[in-house]
Write a protein that holds these residues in place. Structure first.
Motif, short mmCIF file in Angstrom:
data_model
loop_
_atom_site.label_atom_id
_atom_site.label_comp_id
_atom_site.label_asym_id
_atom_site.label_seq_id
_atom_site.Cartn_x
_atom_site.Cartn_y
_atom_site.Cartn_z
N ALA A 1 -9.48 -6.62 3.63
CA ALA A 1 -9.37 -5.61 2.58
C ALA A 1 -8.60 -4.40 3.07
N VAL A 2 -8.02 -3.66 2.14
CA VAL A 2 -7.43 -2.37 2.44
C VAL A 2 -8.56 -1.43 2.87
N PRO A 3 -8.48 -0.82 4.05
CA PRO A 3 -9.58 0.03 4.54
C PRO A 3 -9.95 1.15 3.57
N GLU A 4 -8.96 1.71 2.90
CA GLU A 4 -9.23 2.80 1.95
C GLU A 4 -10.09 2.32 0.78
N ALA A 5 -9.91 1.06 0.37
CA ALA A 5 -10.72 0.50 -0.71
C ALA A 5 -12.17 0.35 -0.26
N VAL A 6 -12.35 -0.12 0.96
CA VAL A 6 -13.71 -0.28 1.51
C VAL A 6 -14.40 1.08 1.59
N LYS A 7 -13.69 2.08 2.10
CA LYS A 7 -14.27 3.42 2.23
C LYS A 7 -14.65 3.99 0.86
N ALA A 8 -13.80 3.77 -0.13
CA ALA A 8 -14.09 4.28 -1.48
C ALA A 8 -15.37 3.67 -2.04
N ILE A 9 -15.56 2.37 -1.79
CA ILE A 9 -16.77 1.69 -2.26
C ILE A 9 -18.01 2.25 -1.56
N GLU A 10 -17.88 2.46 -0.25
CA GLU A 10 -19.01 2.98 0.52
C GLU A 10 -19.42 4.39 0.09
N GLU A 11 -18.44 5.18 -0.35
CA GLU A 11 -18.71 6.58 -0.68
C GLU A 11 -18.90 6.82 -2.18
N ALA A 12 -18.84 5.76 -2.97
CA ALA A 12 -18.89 5.90 -4.43
C ALA A 12 -20.27 6.34 -4.92
N PHE B 1 0.82 -1.22 0.00
CA PHE B 1 0.00 0.00 0.00
C PHE B 1 0.85 1.27 0.00
N PRO B 2 1.79 1.42 0.95
CA PRO B 2 2.62 2.63 0.89
C PRO B 2 3.48 2.70 -0.37
N ALA B 3 3.86 1.55 -0.90
CA ALA B 3 4.64 1.54 -2.14
C ALA B 3 3.84 2.13 -3.30
N TYR C 1 -5.64 1.29 -5.29
CA TYR C 1 -5.56 0.51 -4.06
C TYR C 1 -5.53 -0.98 -4.39
N PRO C 2 -4.60 -1.72 -3.79
CA PRO C 2 -4.72 -3.18 -3.89
C PRO C 2 -5.93 -3.61 -3.08
N ALA C 3 -6.60 -4.67 -3.51
CA ALA C 3 -7.78 -5.12 -2.76
C ALA C 3 -7.40 -5.53 -1.34
N SER C 4 -6.20 -6.06 -1.18
CA SER C 4 -5.69 -6.47 0.13
C SER C 4 -4.20 -6.16 0.18
N ASN C 5 -3.67 -6.00 1.38
CA ASN C 5 -2.24 -5.75 1.52
C ASN C 5 -1.41 -7.02 1.41
N ASP D 1 -14.70 -7.93 3.65
CA ASP D 1 -14.89 -6.49 3.84
C ASP D 1 -15.40 -5.82 2.56
N ILE D 2 -14.92 -6.29 1.43
CA ILE D 2 -15.34 -5.69 0.16
C ILE D 2 -16.75 -6.13 -0.22
N SER D 3 -17.06 -7.41 -0.06
CA SER D 3 -18.41 -7.86 -0.39
C SER D 3 -19.44 -7.16 0.49
N SER D 4 -19.13 -6.96 1.76
CA SER D 4 -20.06 -6.25 2.65
C SER D 4 -20.26 -4.81 2.21
#
Length: 333
Positions: free
Chosen positions: A177-188, A110-112, A127-131, A210-213
């Motif tokens: 899941a990467v938390p940022e990916a989950v947040k992006a989906i929720e706010e899309a 993720f930081p990379a 964002y990678p789906a997972s780290n 986390d992503i399916s939810s």
């Protein structure tokens, strides 16, 4: 729907289909987030994954190139793949090696990616789906099971279901899941899936709990861009309705709102099946089957014939996606 800022669009997937959409989206006044699969274990990505224990970089590399504002020569270098006769470096893309190196330097994928996004002037977020690199598992209709994307596709069996697991040495018991990916989906405002391999590029992302939810919670319109051709080892004999049925079955609910399908005919005489041995026949249409699953169907000529293969015309696809931004979707009302 009204916006105080740019529409937020999340594109989920992997493979070669995702960059086709992203290259055109970056020219629009939208906020782009790409959520990229981390279950690839073939080719250069698979070798790097095995030896460096890093998230497979190939799909991430292609997405970053699609969203980059660097000059074309810089991108050509980043995407350059060493020839097969180069022995130690054979088949490796320079970008894959750069991502692997940065992952070690920065202590994770993720930081990379965030660091490299700045260097490459990436327009949007990647964002990678997972780290962690995930292992893809499949159960076939003959009740046998296999692990590994490459092995699953090469088996050429009919897939019943797929799921993902962490590597045995992971500290996590289940994929996270990467938390940022989950947040992006929720706010899309709009979520796009595809084009891409159904079982090995799109579903691996959705199989992370986390992503399916988040997908099932979001109020965004969820759009599936159906593949133009069927794929050996994955979707032989599938209609467009079959694609959506598989997605819905894996999440336990009819969650796809809109489906984009190509109606332009592909000439088999044009197709170079020796070059594109992963494709077979054109996906057949079942509009009634799509509507029975609650989908709005957008059908048009989205075809681009190039180099003996059938691809999506990114410009036409994105033009339709922009028409759909903010329009009411059937399942959300």
């Amino acid at each position: 729907m009204s916006y105080t800022n740019k529409p937020k669009i999340v594109v989920i997937g992997g493979g070669t289909g995702l960059p086709v959409v992203l290259k055109e989206l970056r020219n629009k006044n939208v906020d782009i987030t790409a959520v990229v699969t981390v279950a690839d274990d073939g080719g250069s990505s698979g070798i790097i994954r095995d030896y460096v224990n890093v998230v497979p970089p190939g799909d991430i590399r292609n997405v970053m190139s699609a969203l980059s504002n660097l000059p074309s020569l810089d991108l050509d270098i980043f995407q350059y793949r060493f020839r097969s006769e180069d022995k130690f470096l054979a088949g490796h893309a320079i970008g894959n090696l750069v991502i692997a190196a940065l992952s070690e330097m920065k202590g994770g994928i993720f930081p990379a990616i965030q660091e490299l996004s700045e260097i490459m002037q990436v327009q949007g977020k990647v964002y990678p789906a997972s780290n962690e690199p995930l292992v893809l598992h499949a159960e076939f209709t003959d009740n046998t099971q296999l692990a590994g994307e490459a092995e699953i596709t090469a088996a050429h069996k009919t897939i019943k279901r797929i799921w993902v697991e962490n590597n045995p040495w992971s500290d996590n018991k289940k994929p996270v899941a990467v938390p940022e990916a989950v947040k992006a989906i929720e706010e899309a405002d709009q979520i796009i899936m595809g084009p891409g391999s159904l079982f090995t590029s799109i579903l691996p992302n959705l199989m992370i709990p986390d992503i399916s939810s988040a997908i099932l919670r979001t109020t965004a319109e969820i759009i599936y861009i159906c593949n133009i051709m069927t794929q050996k080892g994955e979707t032989i004999g599938f209609t467009d309705s079959d694609h959506v049925k598989v997605l819905n079955q894996h999440l336990g609910r009819n969650f796809i709102d809109t489906v984009l399908v190509n109606t332009e005919q592909v000439s088999e005489e044009y197709m170079d099946f020796n070059r594109y041995d992963e494709v077979s026949k054109q996906v057949k249409h079942d509009f009634k089957g799509l509507r029975d699953q609650g989908c709005r169907v957008i059908s048009d000529d989205f075809l681009l014939l190039r180099n003996g293969g059938a691809f999506h015309n990114g410009e036409r696809v994105v033009e339709e996606l922009m028409n759909l931004v903010g329009s009411p979707s059937k399942n959300k009302n």
